[in-house]
Enzyme design. Structure first.
Site, PDB file in Angstrom:
ATOM      1  N   HIS A 193       5.090  -0.854  -0.094  1.00 26.27           N
ATOM      2  CA  HIS A 193       5.712  -2.158  -0.378  1.00 26.27           C
ATOM      3  C   HIS A 193       5.533  -3.041   0.834  1.00 26.27           C
ATOM      4  O   HIS A 193       5.564  -2.546   1.967  1.00 26.27           O
ATOM      5  CB  HIS A 193       7.209  -1.973  -0.673  1.00 26.27           C
ATOM      6  CG  HIS A 193       7.847  -3.151  -1.316  1.00 26.27           C
ATOM      7  ND1 HIS A 193       8.277  -4.249  -0.604  1.00 26.27           N
ATOM      8  CD2 HIS A 193       8.134  -3.411  -2.621  1.00 26.27           C
ATOM      9  CE1 HIS A 193       8.796  -5.124  -1.439  1.00 26.27           C
ATOM     10  NE2 HIS A 193       8.722  -4.655  -2.660  1.00 26.27           N
ATOM     11  N   ASP A 236       8.542   0.400  -8.997  1.00 26.29           N
ATOM     12  CA  ASP A 236       7.626   0.505 -10.137  1.00 26.29           C
ATOM     13  C   ASP A 236       7.149   1.921 -10.422  1.00 26.29           C
ATOM     14  O   ASP A 236       6.507   2.158 -11.439  1.00 26.29           O
ATOM     15  CB  ASP A 236       6.403  -0.393  -9.904  1.00 26.29           C
ATOM     16  CG  ASP A 236       6.771  -1.850  -9.974  1.00 26.29           C
ATOM     17  OD1 ASP A 236       7.624  -2.183 -10.805  1.00 26.29           O
ATOM     18  OD2 ASP A 236       6.226  -2.638  -9.195  1.00 26.29           O
TER      19      ASP A 236
HETATM   20  N1  ACO Z   1      -1.804   4.092  -1.650  1.00 25.81           N
HETATM   21  C1  ACO Z   1      -2.591   4.482  -0.622  1.00 25.81           C
HETATM   22  N2  ACO Z   1      -2.654   3.869   0.554  1.00 25.81           N
HETATM   23  C2  ACO Z   1      -1.873   2.790   0.713  1.00 25.81           C
HETATM   24  C3  ACO Z   1      -1.022   2.313  -0.307  1.00 25.81           C
HETATM   25  C4  ACO Z   1      -0.994   3.025  -1.519  1.00 25.81           C
HETATM   26  N3  ACO Z   1      -0.227   2.639  -2.529  1.00 25.81           N
HETATM   27  N4  ACO Z   1      -0.362   1.240   0.133  1.00 25.81           N
HETATM   28  C5  ACO Z   1      -0.781   1.027   1.377  1.00 25.81           C
HETATM   29  N5  ACO Z   1      -1.697   1.969   1.733  1.00 25.81           N
HETATM   30  C6  ACO Z   1      -2.330   2.132   3.040  1.00 25.81           C
HETATM   31  C7  ACO Z   1      -3.434   1.113   3.262  1.00 25.81           C
HETATM   32  O1  ACO Z   1      -4.681   1.614   2.840  1.00 25.81           O
HETATM   33  C8  ACO Z   1      -3.369   0.916   4.758  1.00 25.81           C
HETATM   34  O2  ACO Z   1      -3.977   2.035   5.373  1.00 25.81           O
HETATM   35  P1  ACO Z   1      -4.798   1.862   6.763  1.00 25.81           P
HETATM   36  O3  ACO Z   1      -3.778   1.422   7.761  1.00 25.81           O
HETATM   37  O4  ACO Z   1      -5.361   3.194   7.012  1.00 25.81           O
HETATM   38  O5  ACO Z   1      -5.829   0.807   6.487  1.00 25.81           O
HETATM   39  C9  ACO Z   1      -1.865   1.006   5.069  1.00 25.81           C
HETATM   40  O6  ACO Z   1      -1.329   1.849   4.025  1.00 25.81           O
HETATM   41  C10 ACO Z   1      -1.146  -0.345   5.065  1.00 25.81           C
HETATM   42  O7  ACO Z   1      -1.478  -0.988   3.837  1.00 25.81           O
HETATM   43  P2  ACO Z   1      -1.353  -2.554   3.581  1.00 25.81           P
HETATM   44  O8  ACO Z   1      -2.188  -2.882   2.402  1.00 25.81           O
HETATM   45  O9  ACO Z   1      -1.582  -3.282   4.865  1.00 25.81           O
HETATM   46  O10 ACO Z   1       0.173  -2.679   3.237  1.00 25.81           O
HETATM   47  P3  ACO Z   1       0.842  -3.933   2.585  1.00 25.81           P
HETATM   48  O11 ACO Z   1       2.238  -3.969   3.082  1.00 25.81           O
HETATM   49  O12 ACO Z   1       0.034  -5.155   2.747  1.00 25.81           O
HETATM   50  O13 ACO Z   1       0.782  -3.565   1.029  1.00 25.81           O
HETATM   51  C11 ACO Z   1       1.343  -3.108  -1.192  1.00 25.81           C
HETATM   52  C12 ACO Z   1       1.864  -3.445   0.208  1.00 25.81           C
HETATM   53  C13 ACO Z   1       0.403  -4.219  -1.676  1.00 25.81           C
HETATM   54  C14 ACO Z   1       2.526  -3.038  -2.157  1.00 25.81           C
HETATM   55  C15 ACO Z   1       0.600  -1.757  -1.145  1.00 25.81           C
HETATM   56  O14 ACO Z   1       1.429  -0.750  -0.627  1.00 25.81           O
HETATM   57  C16 ACO Z   1       0.033  -1.345  -2.499  1.00 25.81           C
HETATM   58  O15 ACO Z   1      -1.059  -1.781  -2.851  1.00 25.81           O
HETATM   59  N6  ACO Z   1       0.785  -0.491  -3.277  1.00 25.81           N
HETATM   60  C17 ACO Z   1       0.356  -0.115  -4.600  1.00 25.81           C
HETATM   61  C18 ACO Z   1       0.694  -1.209  -5.600  1.00 25.81           C
HETATM   62  C19 ACO Z   1       2.171  -1.270  -5.945  1.00 25.81           C
HETATM   63  O16 ACO Z   1       2.809  -0.267  -6.216  1.00 25.81           O
HETATM   64  N7  ACO Z   1       2.710  -2.492  -5.930  1.00 25.81           N
HETATM   65  C20 ACO Z   1       4.108  -2.728  -6.276  1.00 25.81           C
HETATM   66  C21 ACO Z   1       4.884  -3.294  -5.150  1.00 25.81           C
HETATM   67  S1  ACO Z   1       6.588  -3.453  -5.635  1.00 25.81           S
HETATM   68  C22 ACO Z   1       6.709  -4.920  -6.489  1.00 25.81           C
HETATM   69  O17 ACO Z   1       5.890  -5.802  -6.377  1.00 25.81           O
HETATM   70  C23 ACO Z   1       7.890  -5.107  -7.393  1.00 25.81           C
END
Ligand code: ACO
Length: 431
Positions: free
Chosen positions: A308, A366
């Site tokens: 998140h 979610d």
């Molecule tokens: N699965 C695997 N790896 C992940 C995930 C995930 N769900 N989320 C983040 N990471 C990893 C990234 O690859 C990154 O790794 P790195 O540092 O080695 O490059 C690190 O964790 C940080 O990721 P970011 O994308 O910078 O984190 P950010 O805070 O921008 O992303 C987000 C948040 C978009 C929600 C992300 O975690 C994601 O895509 N999750 C899956 C989608 C999801 O469940 N969304 C619902 C959010 S809740 C809502 O909107 C009500």
């Protein structure tokens, strides 16, 4: 930028400017840059608003590192365990938990507004049956301003209140109509003897040909899902509602704008993606290879329902959602559902895996909501509609707070212009 006492200083082109530091009741300090441009020729740049507070608000507080979500100071866990959605609506909108009398008056007001103008039913027949229900929601909620013109004067507090009650009351009716239209069944009128969530389930799943008893466990689960989605401070759709409202647009139009923003897959569409992922994994024995794929950066696969932008700890709503999932699957007699099993094991494996621990990736709201809604009988394209229904009270409370804030001005972000500098017009024959 350096901090001095209760001001920060910014030095630009040799000129130092003092910027006030504001303190909220909790949370980080905020540097007030509102007068920055007026006093020196410089803007700030913050795409995605990750470091910018666009308003003051007393409604919801999130501490993402600690996994805390408070509505008017009350932890979401306590509200979800002890209260219900109607009470949460009152709390978000009026600022305090209602006493018995206040609750009764509010619930009666909401109940009395559940029907929609009969002419609105005709609007639906203009849509294709295979239209996405969110497309229908954007249009029909926007159209409320054409039917309820007597509550569009935003300068009148009573009209603002009536419009708010109308939307909290009518969104379930409109959402259920969007669903019924999509599947080709007749609309079911609201039943004011049923509580809010039960009435919604009845409007979705009853048919005129036979009696439909709402399962109380499912009604409770629906109510809790509404509570968990009711507000989440200044997210994209809420900021959209505020920005639309800042121009003086009527509240029905503002909420329609919020619904349009919520429709995006990066916002309201994630539970659909999480469910799709669980279905693709299918059985628990496929989890290890899926986790390997997630960890392989070249695969571009993410564990949906994990991680998140704000929560770097367990999303407090996810825990309640998980318990709700067990209750629903039990009530439906499908506690051994393979998808629930996949979700449970996937969560356990991910939480003990160093990749997820290092990146502070925890289940979000979610992760479980999709499988619950599917078990209740909702098709995936209704998931975001349910989110919109529940979030309406948050949007409308934030809109009201904004309108009542004397410092409110039209929202007008600035830009870093990177286009061509001034040049002379070239006649068509010379291009
Ligand atoms: N699965 C695997 N790896 C992940 C995930 C995930 N769900 N989320 C983040 N990471 C990893 C990234 O690859 C990154 O790794 P790195 O540092 O080695 O490059 C690190 O964790 C940080 O990721 P970011 O994308 O910078 O984190 P950010 O805070 O921008 O992303 C987000 C948040 C978009 C929600 C992300 O975690 C994601 O895509 N999750 C899956 C989608 C999801 O469940 N969304 C619902 C959010 S809740 C809502 O909107 C009500």
């Amino acid at each position: 930028m350096a901090e001095k006492a209760n001001t920060a200083q910014i030095t630009f082109e040799g000129k130092t400017q003092e910027l006030p530091i504001l303190e909220g009741t909790i949370g980080p300090h905020v540097i007030d840059i509102a007068k920055l441009y007026g006093q020196s020729d410089v803007f700030t740049y913050d795409p995605g608003f990750t470091s910018t507070a666009a308003c003051k608000s007393a409604i919801t507080y999130i501490d993402g590192d600690a996994g805390i979500l408070l509505h008017r100071g009350y932890p979401i866990e306590q509200l979800a365990m002890n209260g219900d959605f109607i009470e949460t609506c009152y709390l978000l909108y009026y600022g305090e938990l209602p006493n018995k009398e206040q609750r009764k008056t509010f619930e009666t007001a909401i109940t009395r507004h559940t029907m929609v103008h009969e002419q609105m039913a005709r609007l639906f027949s203009g849509f294709r049956r295979d239209a996405h229900p969110m497309a229908v929601m954007v249009a029909v909620v926007g159209a409320l301003s054409a039917f309820y013109q007597d509550s569009t004067d935003i300068t009148d507090p009573r009209q603002r209140e009536i419009a708010s009650h109308r939307m909290i009351a009518k969104l379930p009716t409109i959402a259920a109509m969007a669903y019924k239209y999509h599947i080709g069944q007749p609309f079911i009128y609201p039943r004011n003897d049923l509580p809010y969530a039960a009435n919604f389930l009845h409007m979705c799943f009853a048919v005129p040909a036979e009696k439909y008893e709402v399962n109380p466990v499912l009604a409770r689960a629906m109510d809790r899902i509404f509570m968990l989605h009711a507000d989440h401070e200044q997210n994209a759709s809420t900021s959209t509602v505020r920005l639309a409202g800042s121009s003086g647009a009527n509240p029905f139009a503002c909420i329609a704008a919020g619904i349009a923003c919520l429709w995006g897959p990066a916002h309201g569409g994630a539970n659909e993606a999480a469910l799709k992922m669980l279905e693709e994994i299918g059985t628990a024995d496929k989890i290890p290879s899926f986790i390997e794929k997630v960890k392989d950066k070249s695969s571009n696969v993410r564990l949906m329902g994990f991680g998140h932008r704000v929560y770097k700890n367990y999303d407090p709503r996810a825990k309640i959602m998980q318990e709700t999932a067990y209750e629903v699957f039990d009530a439906l007699g499908v506690a051994d559902d393979p998808l629930l099993e996949v979700a449970k094991q996937l969560e356990q494996i991910a939480l003990s895996d160093q990749y997820f621990i290092d990146r502070k990736l925890y289940p979000n709201v979610d992760f479980y909501s999709g499988i619950i809604l599917r078990a209740m009988g909702f098709p995936t394209h209704m998931f975001t509609v349910l989110f919109a229904l529940a979030r309406t009270v948050g949007w409308i409370s934030q809109w009201k707070e904004m309108i009542e804030d004397p410092s409110q001005r039209i929202g007008r972000p600035r830009q870093l212009y990177v286009g061509p500098t001034q040049r002379d017009y070239v006649k068509a024959e010379k291009r």
